[in-house]
Enzyme design. Structure first.
Site, mmCIF file in Angstrom:
data_model
loop_
_atom_site.group_PDB
_atom_site.id
_atom_site.type_symbol
_atom_site.label_atom_id
_atom_site.label_comp_id
_atom_site.label_asym_id
_atom_site.label_seq_id
_atom_site.Cartn_x
_atom_site.Cartn_y
_atom_site.Cartn_z
ATOM 1 N N SER A 1 -14.116 3.596 52.381
ATOM 2 C CA SER A 1 -13.757 3.904 53.762
ATOM 3 C C SER A 1 -13.332 2.622 54.467
ATOM 4 C CB SER A 1 -14.958 4.531 54.478
ATOM 5 O OG SER A 1 -14.635 4.874 55.804
ATOM 6 N N ASP B 1 -9.964 9.976 58.435
ATOM 7 C CA ASP B 1 -11.183 10.475 59.069
ATOM 8 C C ASP B 1 -11.114 10.188 60.558
ATOM 9 O OD1 ASP B 1 -13.704 11.263 59.804
ATOM 10 O OD2 ASP B 1 -14.769 9.709 58.689
ATOM 11 N N GLU C 1 -10.190 14.516 57.988
ATOM 12 C CA GLU C 1 -11.614 14.813 58.129
ATOM 13 C C GLU C 1 -12.022 14.888 59.598
ATOM 14 O OE1 GLU C 1 -15.873 12.722 56.837
ATOM 15 O OE2 GLU C 1 -13.968 11.948 56.080
ATOM 16 N N GLY D 1 -20.834 9.154 53.266
ATOM 17 C CA GLY D 1 -21.867 8.133 53.381
ATOM 18 C C GLY D 1 -22.097 7.712 54.811
ATOM 19 N N ASP E 1 -16.979 17.594 58.457
ATOM 20 C CA ASP E 1 -18.104 16.689 58.229
ATOM 21 C C ASP E 1 -19.192 17.027 59.245
ATOM 22 O OD1 ASP E 1 -19.893 14.546 58.214
ATOM 23 O OD2 ASP E 1 -18.403 12.992 58.427
ATOM 24 N N ASN F 1 -13.442 11.467 62.928
ATOM 25 C CA ASN F 1 -14.748 11.447 63.604
ATOM 26 C C ASN F 1 -14.696 12.092 64.984
ATOM 27 O OD1 ASN F 1 -15.234 8.442 61.927
ATOM 28 N ND2 ASN F 1 -16.709 10.114 61.740
ATOM 29 N N LYS G 1 -9.823 5.884 52.233
ATOM 30 C CA LYS G 1 -9.984 6.680 53.456
ATOM 31 C C LYS G 1 -9.786 5.766 54.651
ATOM 32 C CE LYS G 1 -14.045 8.113 55.195
ATOM 33 N NZ LYS G 1 -15.290 8.934 55.349
ATOM 34 N N LEU G 2 -8.873 6.153 55.527
ATOM 35 C CA LEU G 2 -8.612 5.378 56.739
ATOM 36 C C LEU G 2 -9.276 6.052 57.930
ATOM 37 C CD1 LEU G 2 -4.766 4.677 56.351
ATOM 38 C CD2 LEU G 2 -6.695 3.311 55.476
ATOM 39 N N LYS G 3 -10.048 5.291 58.685
ATOM 40 C CA LYS G 3 -10.547 5.783 59.959
ATOM 41 C C LYS G 3 -9.386 5.787 60.959
ATOM 42 C CE LYS G 3 -15.025 6.145 59.075
ATOM 43 N NZ LYS G 3 -15.831 7.373 59.280
ATOM 44 N N LYS H 1 -23.023 15.319 53.487
ATOM 45 C CA LYS H 1 -23.891 14.166 53.695
ATOM 46 C C LYS H 1 -25.334 14.674 53.742
ATOM 47 C CE LYS H 1 -20.578 11.329 56.276
ATOM 48 N NZ LYS H 1 -20.218 10.794 57.611
#
Length: 376
Positions: free
Chosen positions: A136, A190, A215, A292, A240, A192, A162-164, A264
């Site tokens: 990540s 992702d 995500e 994670g 998620d 969030n 994986k790119l935030k 998770k």
């Protein structure tokens, strides 16, 4: 098993690089681990909660309070039959607090499996002895800095990036990574919960980049919005934060709110519920992968065992220890030449805690002495 001792040890472990998401930037891993002694055997687990209630409503100090005042008394009331599989039913009257429940159940499960000389992988039903590792990548100050970071991770052998992302840092960094490394790179993003359904047209601009998934683009309580977004974009939607139980997973799948699930264990109350989510998803043909929470080795070891179950068909965030820490509190997990991390095979979580390193990063140690019985 009969519990003889239970303690919380707060840790602060420096990160090798700051890790930025849409929630903020972390410079250290602030966590606590639970140590339980039952029938003379130690069990360990790491709490997945963060210092502040940003990823979820739970946070470290709150999790400790719930453990002390609600969960531990209910489990101790079981007397000398404190089997890990009984934790969920004993603590069911306490609404929510999945991360607190997870750390208690996992510590007891670690001790129980050590008593019977059984590994987490064997107990959960793992079918592989190593799992492909993704990494990540946090939000960077610039696209060149991002490309330098991705260069380094690919050189190390990670098989998925994986790119935030967040508004203002999404299409252009994804474009830059895809153009630099080509279509063969396994790439996902992702969010969030950083977007709303009003951003659907903008998120559709990610479709040409052939991402594995986007995500958790919308708030965790917006399953209907995710279902509508999934109809408007071609990139697969992965959930998620929205998934806290097997029931949530079944509902989200039925609504069409996701076609992939990030599991998770800390978010869903433990590895037993995580396995149930895996089973529900697999029965519905929905792939899962293991996310994670920047865990140290105590939390990373059982995550690797979970990720070796047959339904985990996508690389997870099961990175090597040095992705986050210069020194871990267990022997370091390392990437194989083919970008995989071995699943521990020893009893319980399968790794030993390094006492000197643990002491170095310890902020405080508190016995979970009861302050009265549970209410209700």
């Amino acid at each position: 098993m009969r519990i003889e001792h239970l303690e919380v040890r707060y840790l602060q472990i420096p990160l090798v690089t700051p890790f930025r998401t849409s929630f903020g930037t972390a410079y250290d891993k602030d966590t606590f681990v639970v140590r339980v002694v039952a029938d003379g055997v130690e069990g360990w687990a790491e709490c997945g909660a963060e210092a502040d209630p940003l990823y979820s409503s739970e946070f470290l100090r709150g999790a400790e309070m719930v453990l002390r005042e609600q969960l531990v008394p209910r489990v101790l009331a079981l007397g000398g039959d404190v089997a890990a599989h009984r934790v969920a039913s004993a603590t069911a009257p306490v609404k929510g607090h999945h991360m607190a429940k997870h750390v208690l159940e996992t510590a007891l499960l670690d001790a129980e499996l050590k008593l019977h000389d059984v590994s987490f992988g064997t107990y959960l039903g793992a079918e592989r002895d190593r799992v492909p590792a993704g990494v990540s990548v946090g939000i960077m100050d610039s696209v060149p800095a991002l490309l330098d970071a991705v260069d380094g991770y690919l050189e190390q052998g990670y098989v998925r990036i994986k790119l935030k992302i967040e508004p203002g840092w999404d299409v252009e960094p994804v474009r830059a990574v895809r153009e630099r490394y080509g279509d063969d790179l396994l790439l996902q993003v992702d969010a969030n919960t950083a977007y709303t359904l009003a951003d659907a047209r903008h998120l559709a601009r990610l479709d040409p980049f052939d991402l594995l998934l986007v995500e958790q683009p919308l708030p965790e309580d917006d399953l209907r919005g995710h279902a509508e977004l999934a109809r408007r974009i071609a990139t697969p939607v992965c959930l998620d934060e929205s998934i806290t139980s097997a029931s949530d997973a079944a509902t989200a799948i039925a609504l069409g709110a996701c076609s992939i699930i990030n599991v998770k264990p800390s978010r869903v109350g433990g590895y037993l519920e995580a396995r149930r989510i895996h089973d529900v998803a697999r029965a519905n043909g929905v792939p899962v992968w293991c996310g994670g929470m920047l865990e140290c080795g105590i939390g990373r070891a059982p995550n690797l065992a979970l990720a070796a179950l047959p339904g985990f068909t996508l690389p997870g965030d099961t990175s090597a220890s040095d992705r986050y820490f210069a020194t871990d509190v267990t022997p370091a997990f390392e990437l194989d030449d083919d970008g995989c991390v071995p699943v521990p095979t020893g009893p319980g979580i399968g790794v030993d805690v390094l006492p000197d390193v643990l002491e170095e990063f310890t902020v405080s140690v508190e016995s979970l002495t009861l302050r009265g019985g549970p209410r209700g």
